[in-house]
Design an enzyme around this catalytic site. Sequence first.
Site, PDB file in Angstrom:
ATOM      1  N   HIS A  10       0.831   3.096  -9.658  1.00 48.49           N
ATOM      2  CA  HIS A  10       0.209   2.411  -8.524  1.00 48.49           C
ATOM      3  C   HIS A  10       0.564   0.933  -8.583  1.00 48.49           C
ATOM      4  O   HIS A  10       0.603   0.343  -9.659  1.00 48.49           O
ATOM      5  CB  HIS A  10      -1.321   2.546  -8.592  1.00 48.49           C
ATOM      6  N   GLU A  24      -8.313  -5.588  -6.360  1.00 52.54           N
ATOM      7  CA  GLU A  24      -8.101  -4.586  -7.418  1.00 52.54           C
ATOM      8  C   GLU A  24      -8.212  -5.225  -8.811  1.00 52.54           C
ATOM      9  O   GLU A  24      -8.797  -4.635  -9.723  1.00 52.54           O
ATOM     10  CB  GLU A  24      -6.746  -3.893  -7.209  1.00 52.54           C
ATOM     11  N   PHE A  78      -6.038  13.990   1.688  1.00 51.78           N
ATOM     12  CA  PHE A  78      -5.607  14.095   0.291  1.00 51.78           C
ATOM     13  C   PHE A  78      -6.507  13.308  -0.658  1.00 51.78           C
ATOM     14  O   PHE A  78      -6.251  13.268  -1.865  1.00 51.78           O
ATOM     15  CB  PHE A  78      -4.151  13.635   0.137  1.00 51.78           C
ATOM     16  N   ARG A  85       6.250  -3.736  -5.654  1.00 53.67           N
ATOM     17  CA  ARG A  85       6.336  -2.539  -4.797  1.00 53.67           C
ATOM     18  C   ARG A  85       7.783  -2.033  -4.729  1.00 53.67           C
ATOM     19  O   ARG A  85       8.028  -0.820  -4.682  1.00 53.67           O
ATOM     20  CB  ARG A  85       5.826  -2.847  -3.385  1.00 53.67           C
ATOM     21  N   ASN A 124       3.092  10.674  -8.564  1.00 54.14           N
ATOM     22  CA  ASN A 124       4.102   9.618  -8.405  1.00 54.14           C
ATOM     23  C   ASN A 124       3.979   8.467  -9.418  1.00 54.14           C
ATOM     24  O   ASN A 124       4.471   7.367  -9.190  1.00 54.14           O
ATOM     25  CB  ASN A 124       4.157   9.117  -6.957  1.00 54.14           C
ATOM     26  N   LYS A 151      -0.326   5.909 -13.852  1.00 57.23           N
ATOM     27  CA  LYS A 151      -1.243   7.022 -13.575  1.00 57.23           C
ATOM     28  C   LYS A 151      -1.197   8.039 -14.733  1.00 57.23           C
ATOM     29  O   LYS A 151      -0.312   7.969 -15.610  1.00 57.23           O
ATOM     30  CB  LYS A 151      -0.860   7.653 -12.228  1.00 57.23           C
ATOM     31  N   THR A 203       6.294   5.525  -1.603  1.00 58.24           N
ATOM     32  CA  THR A 203       5.145   6.362  -2.001  1.00 58.24           C
ATOM     33  C   THR A 203       5.572   7.795  -2.299  1.00 58.24           C
ATOM     34  O   THR A 203       5.140   8.386  -3.289  1.00 58.24           O
ATOM     35  CB  THR A 203       4.095   6.347  -0.872  1.00 58.24           C
ATOM     36  N   TYR A 219      -9.788   3.647  -4.514  1.00 56.03           N
ATOM     37  CA  TYR A 219      -9.051   4.187  -3.357  1.00 56.03           C
ATOM     38  C   TYR A 219      -9.923   4.265  -2.105  1.00 56.03           C
ATOM     39  O   TYR A 219      -9.655   5.071  -1.221  1.00 56.03           O
ATOM     40  CB  TYR A 219      -8.508   5.575  -3.706  1.00 56.03           C
TER      41      TYR A 219
END
Length: 148
Positions: free
Chosen positions: A115, A126, A57, A85, A112, A9, A91, A49
């Site tokens: 992704h 994706e 959010f 993950r 964070n 990100k 998260t 998303y």
Amino acid sequence: MEQTFIMIKPDGVQRGLIGEIISRFEKKGFFLKEMKLIRVERPFAEKHYEDLSAKPFFDGLVEYIISGAVVAMVWEGKNVVATGRKIIGATNPSLSDPGTIRGDFAVEIGRNVIHGSDSVENARKEIALWFPDGTVNWQSSLHPWIYE
Ligand code: DAT
Ligand code: MG
């Protein structure tokens, strides 16, 4: 073999974490199959998303993703979705274990760093969204030293 979509990100890019993050996936024994540095526009971020569009959010999340360049990648390997993950961590970085990327490098849920796809089906979606032309066809010569 299984593939997952990983995105560093804008905060991860700005903070100079690209190499560190790529290194963790490489050293684990996963193979990079696609990568680009890209700044996406709002409709694209909203599409990525879309499952979260009803969340309070959502707008802030989209603002964050379009606030700078991101590094979009496809990684390949056995169980790479679930293991990816785990490498990333929970998260909310307050709950991410030390040793995970978020546990080591993040504090806030809205910053964070990274992704990762949460299922094989979402990984396919994706990857198709971010890399519509498909992925690079190559095989690492290390493959037999990592996979039996
Ligand atoms: P993950 O990125 O771990 O797959 P997610 O898909 O549930 O988590 O949410 C996507 C992103 O949205 C997440 O990385 C950070 C943000 N987010 C999730 N839950 C949030 C919340 N309760 N408050 C603020 N941001 C949140
Ligand atoms: Mg998610």
